[in-house]
Structures are given as structure tokens and as C-alpha cells.
Design a protein around this motif. Structure first.
Motif, PDB file in Angstrom:
ATOM      1  N   LEU A   3      -6.665  34.052  28.002  1.00 30.84           N
ATOM      2  CA  LEU A   3      -6.463  32.816  28.764  1.00 30.84           C
ATOM      3  C   LEU A   3      -5.010  32.828  29.208  1.00 30.84           C
ATOM      4  CD1 LEU A   3      -8.082  29.967  26.652  1.00 30.84           C
ATOM      5  CD2 LEU A   3      -8.829  30.792  28.881  1.00 30.84           C
ATOM      6  N   TYR A   8       1.260  26.498  38.021  1.00 25.64           N
ATOM      7  CA  TYR A   8       1.008  25.627  39.180  1.00 25.64           C
ATOM      8  C   TYR A   8      -0.206  24.739  38.916  1.00 25.64           C
ATOM      9  CZ  TYR A   8       4.455  28.467  41.577  1.00 25.64           C
ATOM     10  OH  TYR A   8       5.619  29.095  41.922  1.00 25.64           O
ATOM     11  N   CYS A   9      -1.277  25.353  38.451  1.00 30.91           N
ATOM     12  CA  CYS A   9      -2.485  24.579  38.141  1.00 30.91           C
ATOM     13  C   CYS A   9      -2.303  23.754  36.872  1.00 30.91           C
ATOM     14  CB  CYS A   9      -3.688  25.511  37.966  1.00 30.91           C
ATOM     15  SG  CYS A   9      -4.161  26.364  39.476  1.00 30.91           S
ATOM     16  N   MET A  11      -3.054  24.637  33.933  1.00 32.18           N
ATOM     17  CA  MET A  11      -4.291  24.802  33.165  1.00 32.18           C
ATOM     18  C   MET A  11      -4.314  26.207  32.574  1.00 32.18           C
ATOM     19  SD  MET A  11      -7.191  23.445  35.820  1.00 32.18           S
ATOM     20  CE  MET A  11      -8.571  23.601  34.689  1.00 32.18           C
ATOM     21  N   ARG A  13      -6.398  29.317  32.304  1.00 32.91           N
ATOM     22  CA  ARG A  13      -7.511  29.834  33.109  1.00 32.91           C
ATOM     23  C   ARG A  13      -7.839  31.257  32.673  1.00 32.91           C
ATOM     24  NH1 ARG A  13      -8.302  26.219  37.826  1.00 32.91           N
ATOM     25  NH2 ARG A  13      -9.498  27.934  38.695  1.00 32.91           N
ATOM     26  N   PRO A  14      -9.087  31.687  32.890  1.00 30.67           N
ATOM     27  CA  PRO A  14      -9.494  33.005  32.388  1.00 30.67           C
ATOM     28  C   PRO A  14      -8.801  34.145  33.143  1.00 30.67           C
ATOM     29  CG  PRO A  14     -11.254  31.978  33.656  1.00 30.67           C
ATOM     30  CD  PRO A  14     -10.189  30.945  33.506  1.00 30.67           C
ATOM     31  N   GLU A  17      -9.375  35.592  36.737  1.00 28.59           N
ATOM     32  CA  GLU A  17      -8.883  34.994  37.981  1.00 28.59           C
ATOM     33  C   GLU A  17      -7.520  35.540  38.384  1.00 28.59           C
ATOM     34  OE1 GLU A  17     -10.977  30.571  37.626  1.00 28.59           O
ATOM     35  OE2 GLU A  17      -8.847  30.780  37.218  1.00 28.59           O
ATOM     36  N   GLY A  63      -7.553  31.659  42.169  1.00 32.60           N
ATOM     37  CA  GLY A  63      -7.263  30.300  41.733  1.00 32.60           C
ATOM     38  C   GLY A  63      -6.393  29.689  42.811  1.00 32.60           C
ATOM     39  N   CYS A  64      -5.196  29.283  42.429  1.00 36.10           N
ATOM     40  CA  CYS A  64      -4.331  28.631  43.414  1.00 36.10           C
ATOM     41  C   CYS A  64      -3.615  29.632  44.309  1.00 36.10           C
ATOM     42  CB  CYS A  64      -3.311  27.740  42.713  1.00 36.10           C
ATOM     43  SG  CYS A  64      -2.085  28.664  41.772  1.00 36.10           S
TER      44      CYS A  64
END
Lengths: 94, 1000, 184
Positions: A3, A8-9, A11, A13-14, A17, A63-64
Motif C-alpha cells: 500500500l 496528493y490523494c 489515501m 492506494r494499492p 496503481e 490514480g491522480c
């Protein structure tokens, strides 16, 4: 699967991504033509490859879309901290 | 055949009978049986042959840890090798076969391996025996070894089943549904946490299902388990996964779980997935994976009929299958007594309980004595009689000096081993937990907590039932609390009637027999004996990891479940060290084998990868096009007429494009819209060419380098407005180019006000190429003056075609007059059809990528990735004209000034003409100065492209050749197996060098 | 016993997958000021990975300076060029990028009680409502394809996917639906 926290997000994330982008804080010289062959080769090819904490670039591609930096431990594979592109390398303890 | 089925009891459905075959022989069993339990109920213990010596083997266990009873199950594409018979659930019509034997299980020729002189198959025999001559390895030794020493055979047909994947997320993952796991799941579930409980068995309960004596909260253990399972099933926040092996722990609390969905069904629903891979991310994990009973290492301990005491108990209590008629229990632990008492109660005669310990006391021995079972203390089993099945044991007594004296023989058909318990710390260890050595019990137990981990019950080193339940409740509660859940408290259930498994033994059991002549097995699956480990240590192996690899103990699918501690103890004793000084080998995932199908999931067949198709794909398919894969794209390759060969089709297509006009689908080209006030400056920095002065409405060939100065992509780029460029990339390069651009924009030039948007799939691109191209499209186009003066080569116009908006490019990759019609993708098929209709009167042909390749090669146009390989500069390709020399900087510019980039012997792009016009060179073929290549002298280069050119009526080729431009006119050679082909070096352009055909 | 605690039969595979109606789509890039002045008909979200919707318009913030704008106006009446002109006029004074991607991608609607479970065969994100609330929208992975996933309701997701990847996504979803129904 790791992870990774996208700064930026904001979060976790996996890993799927993300894409790895090589060592961080290797700035492209402002005026490349003024560089010597040696210093240019250093910029192009020489990396620190440490055993331990490593500042590296990642991109949250699926993602972003942003590039950001991370301090990751090359032995444990743990992400210690992630931070936005352009921010200075944070001081962290191993 | 005598039945070993008990009259009553067990968790089998005696009302229903299932038929199955093993090695062609028919048997019956009941629902609830495993293949192993059903065979044992039929009196069959011989289920396999060992890996190396081909010794007859039966099951020693009743669960996942079984090393011997590996079988192949199913037929045809559903055949699955190497399954543990102890885990295969019986269903009606099941077909199973034994492995690694020929011609039959009882009469196996390979068993001669067991009779060869001692030492031949000892540790490292691969390295010692098969060393010379070196050439014999590949052709002689390896094929023989592979056939003789092996597991099952791979199925030969495609797997007809499908497999599924699922990502799942939870607060608390509980692995194992025995006493500890059930109580943890109940505590966490009642508290409101999102729980996943996984167990590899079809029923929840673990060892409780085999326990005939203990009660929990006043209920028989199995009944308590059923009650707990029912409660869990009713909790909406709890997901219960049975038949699900948690096979590995990965970083940051990520776990791999393999769920068997249909293997227990005689006729599975074809829509159902056979197995599902669960990819679970959890916040907290409770490991309740239990412990595995250790075998005792004594001579002939591998004979069918020798098994773990716990396994015998399971066969009897859970499956109603008596594992024998008369048993000797060899024990170093109180759990042996529990097994003896259960077996006696179940009608198995107990010949003796042989306890290694000189003083045995406590509830275990009390229970045995109360049942009048014969007990011998300070005694050992020193050998087993019988080959295909145990017929008796030799017994010895341990004298005060530690030596063993023979003490007679006992006849029996069942020998139980109770060597104590080894916690299953595999997952804990994979979570990077550091195990701790418990010196008193001589076992490894979990040390400090790994990340958000709770090891409870036997896997945490607590072998008692009461402890397991208490720890489970505590861990479940704590884990839920850590996730912010704590609504309900769970009380610890009360336990009565259990016999705590005190004691245990590691290492080789002492005996009085000739060590050279006996085999006492440590690792049953890999056929490693105590002697092998001692030999490895004597030969100088000190690291336990090296001992493991040299002897193969604890390797392969088994990963040392039953053998690890015994192997370690023998190595330690031989080295004269304590066990913790020797260390512990890594517990690799998977815990039990996972099928390839499970890992592949949906990624097979048509779903292996996305198959990308262009808007005109259906049209091409209807025209009989052959397709080729370019990345994930299907591209029309050529359009053969009925009976036409590829060669003939391509020749026809090429000629038609040069003579009249052709239609080509260029939709797969990558497209990126570069927009913003700094767009031109960004383009200046990312491409070698200058962009500032390119006027809106004009196009330019763009060349992109990486920072090292090597060509990475190219494409035609149109300027639509001062602040807007329509960039095209190679088909395969689209994602790479966009990522490269984003990288520089975000991290090196963030001050530039420009943004990048992929438009690859926004546009269908219809290329119309050939002298008649203008005539074909003119009637369809509105709002664009197509005349050569108004719309010259390398220009782009906005307008309308067939009533839909278009970006019309006048560009050519063929050397002919050409247009590329970009229309929004949904309109692609209709516009394509309209262009086709309009072109028919002009003799237009559709052409594919092969013709495209030939036509561009005739013109000497490169393809990135074919003429380039990541080491090629613009100068190497003769593309210096594409470099904006006045620009102060662009990506790659500084590198082009490095001395190595200007060396005269760099490989440069040239043309090659074979002296025989009919010979087409092979792409990738090496080029030399001599017809007979000189050994040790590097080749001068290689052929990058080669075709039969219909336009020239002869073969052409492009090549990268060292100092190639200076060699124009020279003769070089392309050495091939059939002899060297002489070639003349030419310029890499073969047709219309002046480019006059473009300017029409 | 297997899957006992998962939603009951009928619920498990219980989702529908269908193509959404055609729509005009744009990628807008620029600063917060650009977002504020876009004149698209729905306020552009300021929070990353969130969508703002007001039928038939929706704006998804997919990157710090990136919005996906969707105009699902009545079929046959999709005002792509007019919308583009309107927004370009509104943003004339601000550096920005507005690109028409109406045909680049298409949308699949996955709806029903089993929607999240079905998607989780291929999507590696936690799709519980707590972790992926209604109104969240983000680019992510769908097995071997990239998608934009937007939760429009507790049991309703919209997938935006590049057109050539759509058959792959659809086929995989269909396979998973069939499996889940069989399991239930």
C-alpha cells in the motif's frame, strides 16, 4: 502488494496503481550544455543505490497521475514517508 | 476385504454411500470422508511411493501436513496431480490414482533405488553421482532423474474449469477455525468488526472435530464448534470461508487465500468457478493455525501403517475409520495416551504404549492405566516389520547410559507416533515476525508481535484447549478494539475433560541397529533420513539453509511441516550446538500448493489481456483480413482474396497504392493533445525539432529522444492553434511517450503552462494513400480546400467529412500523396464505409500493416523499435535534419554532444541489396565483412528490415552497420546456415529519392 | 457452509451491467480558478477524487489540476461543440486546456446489491461505503485495464473506460456475474 500513500490523494492506494520512477532529487541541470562530460554522465547514470533509506520517485499513474517522492527502506521494503514533488527530502529515522 | 469402518460415530453420513476408484479399484465411502479416510476404512494404507527411493508409503497425517499420500485426482483436463489424499473430499464417482510408481503401486520397479548400496542416494547425490562426463547431464542423467524422481504428472489437456479472483478488505482476518480461531472470530464478530474467518476444512472446528473427550461450556467439542459456526453464519459483518487455505502472508497485512469451490462436487455447476483467489487486506490478523504433531525418527518409520497419533484419532473420531486392528503407540508426549484411550474405546487393540520417557505420570498415563492399556516407559520403537504394510515393531529399552537394548517384538498393523507438537508459525514468520526458542519445550514459538498480528492457541505455543479459547477471545476482542469496535464483550468458554499434551522429542530416536543399514526418515516427502542430515554436517555444511538445500529436507511443496524441527535437532546435535544457535529455515509460501489456475484467475483465453480493436475492425474482419497483434491491438495485417497467399496479397496491395489508391486503418497511432500557452516551448524541449515557427495548420515530423540521446519515439505533429498541438506517437509507444512527457512537465518544467491529454481513442484515423487519394476524398469533404496550393504536404485542416467534424491531415508514410482522416471514433465506421464506396471507382484497395511496412521501407522511413533498439541516435539514422540546432536545450541534446555519440564506427542506418534480387534477408541476421565469419570478431551490424519490394521487383533491406555510411558501395556478407549471402551497401532509400510523388 | 456470511442467493451476483447513454466528455486542466470559472453547468469539485453531479452534467476531479466533465444530455442532442465554445469563451483569460474526449471512452453502469462484490474481482480498492463513499470518483485499475470508477449510489457505480478496453471490462464483469450467481 504494497500500500502506498499518495500525498496528493491523501489515501493509501494499492501498488498496482503506481509506477516506480527511479531515484528522487536527481535534478536535471538547468543548463545541460554547460555541463562537462563527466558531470553529465554522473547525472545520467550514477545513482546512490543504498542499503537502507532511499529517496525515490513514484507516480500515481492509474490514480491522480502525479509524480511524488517517497522514502523507502530498501531492506524491509517499507515506505517510511511520501511527499509531494518539489518538497525537500524529510529527515526520517531508519 | 475387511471393513475398518466403525459401527457408529464420526461426522460421516452413513445413510449415503459414495463410490470411487483408486488405481482402478472400486471402493465405497460416505459423504464427509476424505479420500484418505475412505481408503483407510477399506483397509488401504498404501497410497503412494516416495520421491527418491520409491518406498511404499501411506498417510502419516489426516490434514494439510500430509507428506506421503500424494495422489492425482480427476480425468482429462480436470486431472490434478499432487493432491494430498487427506484433503481430497470424497464425492460419488471420484477417480484417483497414485503417483511415482510403475507398473503399479504394489509392484514398483523404481523401488530398486531403495536397494542400491548405501550412499548412492545420500545427501547431495545429484552433485556427486552425476558430475561426469559433463555432457551426460543434459542427455542422459537429467531425463532419467526427472522420470524416476518426481511427483505427479501434469495434465495434458487444457483445463476446462475457470477460476476467480476477489479483493477483500476487513478489520480482522482470522486464519484457522479451531478452538482459538472460532473464539477469536466470535469475539471480534460480536464486537462489530468486519471479520473474515478462513479455514481449509469443509467444516469449522479444526481439532475440535476429532476430539471425543473434551467438553466446552458443557457441550462435546464438536457440538460447541457447530454452535459457534451457526452464530458466525448469522453475523452480517462476518464472512466465513471454508475450504480456504491462507497460503501466504505478504507486506502490510496482505494475505493470499485459495478457496476450493467445486472440487468436492461430483458434477459442478459449469458456471461456478472451481477455485477463487482471495486477496485480503486486513487491519488486524488473528493467526490460529494450530500445531502439527511431530513424527518420531526411528528406523522404518515410513512404512504404511505408521502414522501420527493425532491422525489416528482423527480417522477414528471424525471419520469413523479405524486405522488398524492392533496398535503400538510410540510416544514422547501425553497426547499419545489420549490417542490410545480413544482407539481402545473405538475397538482397536492396543499392543503397547511405548513411552520414551523413563518417568511418565499425569492424567494421560492415568487414563491409560484406568483403561488397562499396557504401558512401557523408558522404551523405544527401533524398527518396523513389513513392507507394504506394518506387521510389527521391534522394541528396545533405554539403559541408564543412554544405549538401547533390544527388548523383543510386538505384532501390530498400526504404529502411532506422538513426538510432541510444533506450532505452525509459517504465516507469523512470513509477516516478518521473529520466532523465539522455548528452551524448556524445545520448540519455536512466536516472539514479539508482528504487525497487527495475534498468534493464539497452538500456533502461539499454547497447546491446551482452555488456553486456546481464552487467547482467542482476548485476541478477537483486542483486534476489534484496535479497529474501533468493542460493542459486545465475549466470555471465555469453560473446558472440561482435556488431556494436556505435555512433553515431546526432537531429533533421531536412539536405537541399537546398524546405522548403515537402516533408514529413519526425517522428511518423508523428500526422502531425507537422519543419516543424510548427519552426513551433510560432516561434509561441512553449517548453515541450516545450506543443509536444507543440500539434503532437500523441508523443501518443495511440503516446506518442512512435519520435518523441520527433527531435521534441525539432528543438525544441531551433530554440530554439537543448541538448536537456536543453528537457526531456522525460511517458511516459504504457499503453505500448501496453489494451482496455476487459481493464480491465473480470469487472465486466460480471451481475457488473458485486453484485446483492443479499432472502429473499423468489423469491416476488416468482414473483408477477410488477417490480423496481427501490435501491443494489445489487433491490426489488419493484409487483406487476402480467396486463395491468395500473404505474399501475393501484399504485392497486390503495394502495387495498387503506388498506382492508384489504398485505404489503411491508422487508428492505433498514439495521440496526445498538447494545450496551453507554453505548448510550443514544451514541444521544443521534448522533441529535437524546432516548433516555435511552425504555423497553425502545418505539420512536422517530430523526433523524441530520451535524456541519454537515444531515439525513443517519432510521429507527425500538427499545430492546430498557437496553443494547441495534435501529437501522434507510434502505436506501441503511446503510453510511454505520455508518461515521459508528464514526467518532464511535472518534475523538471513545472513552470510551463501546458497540459497533456491522451486522445488516442477519441479519433478513428482513416489513411487514404496513393496518387488518386485526393480524388477519392474530395467529394466527401466540406469546408476544406484540398488543392495542392491550399493544402500542401504536411498540413492539417479542420472541416467536415460525410457531415461529421474532421481533423484532416495531409501526410504520407508511403511516399505517395496521402491523407489521414481523423473523425470522432463513433463516426469511424460510417466514414470508412463512405470513403471505401468513393474509392471503389478508383480501384482502391484496403491494405494492412505488412504493405504499410513495405511501402515505408521502399522510402527509407524508419520504424522506431525496428530500426532502433534504444542505442540509436538521430545521426545514426541520418536524421540530423530533424534536429533544431539553434535550440539551447532539448531532452537528449547534451548527450548527443558526448564523444561516444560522434564515433565514426557507430552503427549507422544503410540499405542492403542482395546480389541475388530474389533473396530476402532475414530480419535480425548479423552482417560481417567476411563471407566466413572470424571467431571472436564482432559482427558489423544487423539487418533491421527486409522485404520483397513489389515496386522495385527485388528484395530490399535496411540495416545498422558499423561506419555504414562510409561503406556505401562495399560488399558485405550475411552469414546464414545455408551459406553467406553477399550484399551491397546502399543508401537506405530505394524509391523516389527526390520525393516528387509527395508534391502532387 | 461456504460463503455462508455473504449476501444470500439472488443478492450475491445481484447486479446489472449496462452501457450508459452516449455523452459529451471533456478533460479540463488548470488551476482552481479555471475550475471555478468553467461554466459547465455544474460546480466543479475542489476535492480530489470526488464528483459533483447535477443531471445531466457531472464533473469528476481526477487529479489536482484535472477534471473529467460529462454531459449526458438527451441522446441526439449532445451539445459537444456548443459546450466547448461556451467554456472556452468563459475561460479565455485563464491558461487552461480543454480537450474533447467524448468518443475516447464510454461508460458502463454496474448496479445492484452485488455491484461492489462483482467489481472487487478486478478492482483492488476497498469498495465498502465507508472506504469508497457515494460521490467518490477515481482512476484505478480493473485487472489489466485502467478505468475511472465513480460511486453514484450505495449500490450504483459508473465505470468510464477507454473504448477499446470496454469489451474486456464487460466480458470480465459478465464472467464474474455468472460465477457469483452460480455460487449463490
Amino acid at each position: 502488494m504494497l500500500l502506498i500513500r499518495c500525498p496528493y490523494c491523501e489515501m493509501d492506494r494499492p501498488e498496482l496503481e503506481f509506477r516506480y520512477g527511479g531515484e528522487a532529487h536527481v535534478a536535471r541541470p538547468v543548463n545541460p550544455m554547460a555541463e562537462s562530460d563527466e558531470s553529465w554522465a554522473e547525472f545520467l547514470y550514477m545513482r546512490t543505490n543504498p542499503k537502507g533509506l532511499h529517496a525515490e520517485r513514484w507516480r500515481h499513474t492509474s490514480g491522480c497521475g502525479r509524480f511524488f517522492n517517497a522514502i523507502r527502506h530498501t531492506v524491509t521494503d517499507r515506505f517510511v514517508v511520501t511527499y509531494k514533488a518539489g518538497e525537500p527530502r524529510p529527515e526520517v529515522k531508519p | 476385504m475387511t471393513s475398518f469402518r466403525t459401527a457408529q460415530g464420526g461426522r460421516i453420513d452413513r445413510a449415503r454411500t459414495l463410490r470411487f476408484t483408486f488405481d482402478g479399484q472400486s471402493y465405497t465411502g460416505h459423504p464427509g470422508d476424505t479420500l484418505a479416510s475412505a481408503l483407510i476404512a477399506n483397509g488401504v494404507h498404501l497410497m503412494g511411493r516416495s520421491f527418491k527411493y520409491h518406498r511404499p508409503r501411506g498417510p502419516i497425517a489426516a490434514g494439510a501436513e500430509e507428506p506421503n499420500a500424494l495422489v492425482g485426482v480427476g480425468r482429462g483436463g480436470r486431472y490434478t496431480p499432487n493432491l494430498r489424499a487427506t484433503q481430497v473430499e470424497l464425492y460419488d464417482g471420484l477417480v484417483a490414482e497414485s503417483q511415482n510408481r510403475w507398473p503399479s503401486l504394489a509392484m514398483d520397479v523404481g523401488e530398486v533405488n531403495d536397494l542400491v548400496p548405501a550412499g548412492v542416494f545420500a545427501s547431495g547425490f545429484y552433485y556427486k553421482t552425476f558430475m561426469n562426463p559433463p555432457s551426460a547431464w543434459k542427455d542422459l542423467y537429467e531425463p532419467i532423474i526427472r522420470r524416476a524422481a518426481g511427483l505427479g504428472k501434469a495434465p495434458e489437456q487444457p483445463d476446462p474449469d475457470h477460476y476467480s479472483h476477489r479483493y477483500a478488505f476487513c478489520d480482522v482476518l482470522v486464519v484457522g477455525a479451531g478452538a482459538a480461531g472460532l473464539s477469536a472470530a466470535l469475539a471480534a464478530g460480536r464486537a462489530g468488526a468486519r471479520v473474515i474467518l478462513a479455514d481449509e476444512q469443509p467444516d469449522l472446528g479444526g481439532s475440535l472435530l476429532s476430539d471425543a473427550s473434551a467438553t466446552i461450556d458443557g457441550l462435546p467439542a464438536a457440538e460447541w464448534a457447530a454452535k459457534a459456526a451457526a452464530e458466525l453464519a448469522g453475523l452480517a459483518n462476518v464472512t466465513v470461508l471454508t475450504r480456504t487455505q491462507c497460503f501466504g502472508a505478504y507486506a502490510q497485512n496482505f494475505f493470499g487465500l485459495a478457496q476450493r469451490l467445486t472440487d468436492h462436487m461430483p458434477v459442478p455447476d459449469p458456471k461456478a468457478a472451481r477455485e477463487r483467489l482471495w486477496k485480503v487486506r486486513t487491519r488486524e490478523v488473528v493467526l490460529a493455525t494450530g500445531a502439527i504433531e511431530r513424527p518420531l525418527v526411528f528406523p522404518e518409520n515410513d512404512r504404511p501403517g505408521v502414522m501420527l497419533a493425532s491422525a489416528a484419532r482423527t480417522y477414528l473420531n471424525r471419520f469413523g475409520a479405524k486405522p488398524g486392528a492392533r496398535a503400538v503407540i510410540f510416544t514422547a508426549c501425553d497426547s499419545g495416551y489420549g490417542a490410545a484411550v480413544d482407539l481402545a474405546r473405538g475397538g482397536v487393540e492396543i499392543a503397547a504404549i511405548v513411552d520414551m520417557r523413563s518417568e511418565a505420570n499425569g492424567p494421560g498415563i492415568d487414563a491409560a492405566r484406568a483403561a488397562n492399556l499396557p504401558v512401557r516407559t523408558g522404551a523405544v520403537v527401533t524398527g518396523v516389520k513389513g513392507r507394504l504394510r506394518a506387521t510389527g515393531v521391534e522394541v528396545g529399552t533405554i539403559a541408564s547410559n543412554g544405549l538401547v537394548n533390544p527388548a523383543g517384538q510386538l505384532s501390530c498393523d498400526l504404529v502411532l507416533m506422538a513426538g510432541g507438537w510444533t506450532p505452525s508459525v509459517h504465516l507469523y514468520s512470513q509477516m516478518r515476525g521473529k520466532v523465539r526458542f522455548d528452551a524448556e519445550r524445545q520448540i519455536y514459538v512466536p516472539g514479539d508481535r508482528a504487525s497487527n498480528e495475534h498468534s493464539v492457541g497452538a500456533c502461539g505455543g499454547s497447546f491446551g484447549l482452555a488456553d486456546a479459547l481464552a487467547q482467542g477471545v482476548a485476541a478477537g476482542t483486542a483486534a476489534a478494539k484496535a479497529c474501533g469496535k468493542g460493542a459486545t464483550e465475549t466470555a471465555v468458554p469453560g473446558v472440561a475433560g482435556e488431556i494436556l499434551p505435555r512433553g515431546g522429542y526432537q531429533g533421531a530416536v536412539p536405537h541399537h541397529r546398524d546405522v548403515r543399514k537402516v533408514k529413519a526418515f526425517v522428511d518423508f516427502q523428500n526422502d531425507v533420513t537422519a543419516k543424510d542430515i548427519k552426513l551433510a554436517v560432516r561434509e561441512g555444511f553449517r548453515s541450516i539453509e545450506h543443509v536444507k538445500r543440500y539434503t532437500t529436507t523441508g523443501m518443495a511443496t511440503d516446506q518442512g511441516k512435519t520435518s523441520n524441527m527433527n531435521g534441525l535437532a539432528i543438525a544441531a546435535e551433530t554440530m554439537g550446538k543448541a538448536i537456536p544457535e543453528v537457526g531456522l529455515t525460511t517458511f516459504r509460501p504457499p503453505y500448501t500448493p496453489v494451482t496455476f489456475g487459481t493464480f491465473a484467475g480470469h487472465s486466460r483465453g480471451d481475457l488473458f489481456d485486453p484485446i483492443r480493436r479499432t472502429p473499423s475492425h468489423a469491416w476488416a474482419q468482414a473483408r477477410g483480413a488477417a490480423f496481427e497483434d501490435v501491443g494489445m491491438w489487433k491490426r489488419a495485417w493484409y487483406f487476402p482474396k480467396p486463395g491468395e497467399t500473404m505474399h501475393a496479397a501484399v504485392e497486390r496491395e503495394c502495387k495498387a497504392v503506388r498506382a492508384s489508391v489504398g485505404l489503411f486503418d491508422a487508428s492505433t497511432l498514439g495521440k496526445i493533445e498538447v494545450v496551453g500557452p507554453d505548448a510550443a516551448e514544451f514541444m521544443n524541449r521534448l522533441y529535437t525539432n524546432p516548433w516555435t515557427k511552425l504555423e497553425p495548420g502545418r505539420c512536422r515530423y517530430g523526433l523524441m529522444l530520451n535524456e541519454a540521446g537515444f531515439v525513443m519515439d517519432d510521429g507527425v505533429i500538427g499545430r492546430l492553434a498557437p496553443d494547441r498541438f495534435h501529437v501522434t506517437t507510434t502505436t506501441g509507444g503511446a503510453p510511454r511517450v505520455l508518461a515521459h512527457m508528464e514526467d518532464y512537465l511535472q518534475t523538471e518544467f513545472p513552470e510551463l503552462k501546458v497540459w497533456l491529454t491522451s486522445t488516442t481513442e477519441q479519433w478513428a484515423v482513416i489513411a487514404v494513400q496513393g496518387p488518386k487519394a485526393r480524388e477519392v476524398i474530395a467529394p466527401l469533404v466540406e469546408g476544406i480546400d484540398l488543392s495542392p496550393a491550399a493544402m500542401p504536404h504536411m498540413s492539417v485542416r479542420l472541416g467536415t467529412i460525410c457531415g461529421v467534424p474532421t481533423r484532416l491531415f495531409r501526410v504520407s508514410f508511403t511516399g505517395e500523396l496521402g491523407f489521414e482522416i481523423n473523425v470522432p471514433a463513433e463516426h469511424g465506421p460510417a466514414v470508412w464505409e463512405a470513403v471505401w464506396k468513393a474509392g471503389e471507382a478508383h480501384g482502391m484497395v484496403p491494405y494492412g500493416t505488412e504493405t504499410m511496412h513495405v511501402l515505408r521501407a521502399e522510402k527509407g522511413y524508419i520504424i522506431v523499435g525496428q530500426e532502433t533498439d534504444g542505442t540509436v541516435t538521430p545521426n545514426d539514422l541520418g536524421l540530423d535534419w530533424a534536429i533544431g540546432k539553434a535550440k539551447p536545450d532539448f531532452v537528449g541534446k547534451r548527450s548527443l554532444a558526448r564523444p561516444d555519440m560522434a564515433k565514426p564506427d557507430r552503427k549507422q542506418l544503410v540499405g542492403l541489396m542482395t546480389s541475388d534480387a530474389g533473396v530476402v534477408l532475414e530480419e535480425g541476421a548479423q552482417i560481417t565483412a567476411e563471407a566466413a565469419p572470424v571467431q571472436g570478431r564482432p559482427a558489423l551490424g544487423h539487418v533491421t528490415s527486409a522485404y520483397a519490394s513489389p515496386t522495385l521487383g527485388r528484395s530490399i533491406a535496411m540495416a545498422l552497420v558499423s561506419g555504414g555510411r562510409a561503406r556505401i558501395g562495399e560488399t558485405l556478407y550475411v552469414p546464414m546456415p545455408s551459406g553467406a549471402i553477399a550484399v551491397t551497401v546502399t543508401e537506405p532509400i530505394f524509391f523516389d529519392k527526390a520525393g516528387s510523388r509527395l508534391d502532387v | 457452509m461456504s460463503d455462508a456470511a455473504l449476501p444470500a442467493a439472488g443478492m450475491l451476483g445481484g447486479c446489472t451491467v449496462r452501457k450508459a447513454d452516449p455523452a459529451a466528455r471533456f478533460v479540463l486542466r488548470g488551476t482552481a480558478e479555471v475550475a471555478a470559472g468553467a461554466s459547465f453547468g455544474v460546480a466543479l469539485p475542489s476535492r480530489l477524487n470526488r464528483a459533483e453531479a447535477s443531471d445531466p452534467r457531472a464533473a469528476l476531479k481526477l487529479g489536482p489540476d484535472e477534471w473529467l466533465l460529462i454531459a449526458a444530455d438527451a441522446a441526439g442532442d449532445i451539445p459537444t461543440a456548443a459546450l466547448q465554445a461556451q467554456m472556452e469563451a468563459a475561460l479565455a483569460a485563464l491558461p487552461h486546456s480543454l480537450v474533447d474526449v467524448s468518443h475516447r471512452q464510454m461508460a458502463l453502469l454496474v448496479e445492484g446489491p452485488g455491484a461492489a462484490l462483482t467489481l472487487n474481482a478486478a478492482v483492488p480498492l476497498d469498495l465498502s461505503v465507508e472506504a469508497f463513499p457515494v460521490g467518490m470518483a477515481t482512476r484505478t485499475i480493473f485487472e489489466k485495464a485502467e478505468i475511472v470508477l465513480w460511486r453514484q449510489g450505495a449500490e450504483a457505480f459508473r465505470i468510464e473506460v477507454w473504448r477499446s478496453f470496454a469489451p474486456y471490462v464487460q466480458a470480465l464483469l459478465a464472467a464474474v456475474q455468472a460465477e457469483n450467481e452460480a455460487a449463490a
